[in-house]
Design a protein around this motif. Sequence first.
Motif, PDB file in Angstrom:
ATOM      1  N   ARG A 222       0.801  -1.231   0.000  1.00  0.00           N
ATOM      2  CA  ARG A 222       0.000   0.000   0.000  1.00  0.00           C
ATOM      3  C   ARG A 222       0.832   1.278   0.000  1.00  0.00           C
ATOM      4  O   ARG A 222       0.528   2.189  -0.774  1.00  0.00           O
ATOM      5  CB  ARG A 222      -0.996  -0.032   1.154  1.00  0.00           C
ATOM      6  N   PRO A 223       1.878   1.420   0.812  1.00  0.00           N
ATOM      7  CA  PRO A 223       2.666   2.662   0.736  1.00  0.00           C
ATOM      8  C   PRO A 223       3.260   2.908  -0.642  1.00  0.00           C
ATOM      9  O   PRO A 223       3.257   4.037  -1.138  1.00  0.00           O
ATOM     10  CB  PRO A 223       3.764   2.459   1.784  1.00  0.00           C
ATOM     11  N   MET A 224       3.749   1.857  -1.292  1.00  0.00           N
ATOM     12  CA  MET A 224       4.314   2.017  -2.626  1.00  0.00           C
ATOM     13  C   MET A 224       3.238   2.430  -3.626  1.00  0.00           C
ATOM     14  O   MET A 224       3.431   3.373  -4.391  1.00  0.00           O
ATOM     15  CB  MET A 224       4.982   0.709  -3.074  1.00  0.00           C
ATOM     16  N   LEU A 225       2.079   1.768  -3.591  1.00  0.00           N
ATOM     17  CA  LEU A 225       1.010   2.090  -4.538  1.00  0.00           C
ATOM     18  C   LEU A 225       0.457   3.493  -4.297  1.00  0.00           C
ATOM     19  O   LEU A 225       0.131   4.205  -5.239  1.00  0.00           O
ATOM     20  CB  LEU A 225      -0.105   1.051  -4.443  1.00  0.00           C
ATOM     21  N   ARG A 226       0.358   3.909  -3.046  1.00  0.00           N
ATOM     22  CA  ARG A 226      -0.125   5.265  -2.733  1.00  0.00           C
ATOM     23  C   ARG A 226       0.884   6.325  -3.144  1.00  0.00           C
ATOM     24  O   ARG A 226       0.513   7.427  -3.535  1.00  0.00           O
ATOM     25  CB  ARG A 226      -0.402   5.388  -1.237  1.00  0.00           C
TER      26      ARG A 226
ATOM     27  N   GLU B 243      -8.240   0.973  -2.486  1.00  0.00           N
ATOM     28  CA  GLU B 243      -7.808   1.481  -1.188  1.00  0.00           C
ATOM     29  C   GLU B 243      -6.630   2.451  -1.320  1.00  0.00           C
ATOM     30  O   GLU B 243      -6.471   3.367  -0.515  1.00  0.00           O
ATOM     31  CB  GLU B 243      -7.416   0.299  -0.300  1.00  0.00           C
ATOM     32  N   CYS B 244      -5.815   2.253  -2.350  1.00  0.00           N
ATOM     33  CA  CYS B 244      -4.617   3.076  -2.557  1.00  0.00           C
ATOM     34  C   CYS B 244      -4.827   4.210  -3.548  1.00  0.00           C
ATOM     35  O   CYS B 244      -3.869   4.871  -3.944  1.00  0.00           O
ATOM     36  CB  CYS B 244      -3.472   2.179  -3.004  1.00  0.00           C
ATOM     37  N   GLY B 245      -6.076   4.442  -3.962  1.00  0.00           N
ATOM     38  CA  GLY B 245      -6.359   5.574  -4.831  1.00  0.00           C
ATOM     39  C   GLY B 245      -6.286   5.276  -6.312  1.00  0.00           C
ATOM     40  O   GLY B 245      -6.017   6.179  -7.110  1.00  0.00           O
TER      41      GLY B 245
END
Length: 170
Positions: free
Chosen positions: A38-42, A83-85
């Motif tokens: 998730r941090p990478m995708l966001r 969830e990640c936009g």
Amino acid sequence: WRDPAIWHYDVDLETGAPDKAADVAVTFEIVEHLNDPRPMLRGLQCANLLISVPNEHALPWSPAIAHHRRHYTADQLADLLEECGWRVVLWASQAGPESEVVPAHSSTWANRRRQDRTLIAQAVRCAPRVTVTNHTDEPVTASQAPDGSVDVQAGAPAWTHPTGRAPRSV
């Protein structure tokens, strides 16, 4: 990658922070290796994403698969991206590493999305959406716009999942 019109940038896989912004991010066979993608995708600084993952239906995850943290179904990948936009705009699949990529509009997609080894999605940047429940148990959909404003709608969600179901509840 030798084409001078194609530029390539490195991305921090823990934060998604790239060297520079880009038009498209390509994450083929990456997210299944991350403890938390998730941090990478966001953090990706682009408007378009091409992503591929092992298909959980065709290739179930096992601890014996070196370096893989998990595999995804199409629904799980769509939920993660949402969830990640990101919003999936095109699905495809591939039976094997050297086989043709079959787009979702193919008449065989319904079976292939469960049988093919790899799921491929094209996604566009959008406001992350979450569904919450108020004290009356009536579903409420909220989304945050890039300017920080929040749009809240009661009743049926404004956006539905490509499979026809409502956004994932959190």
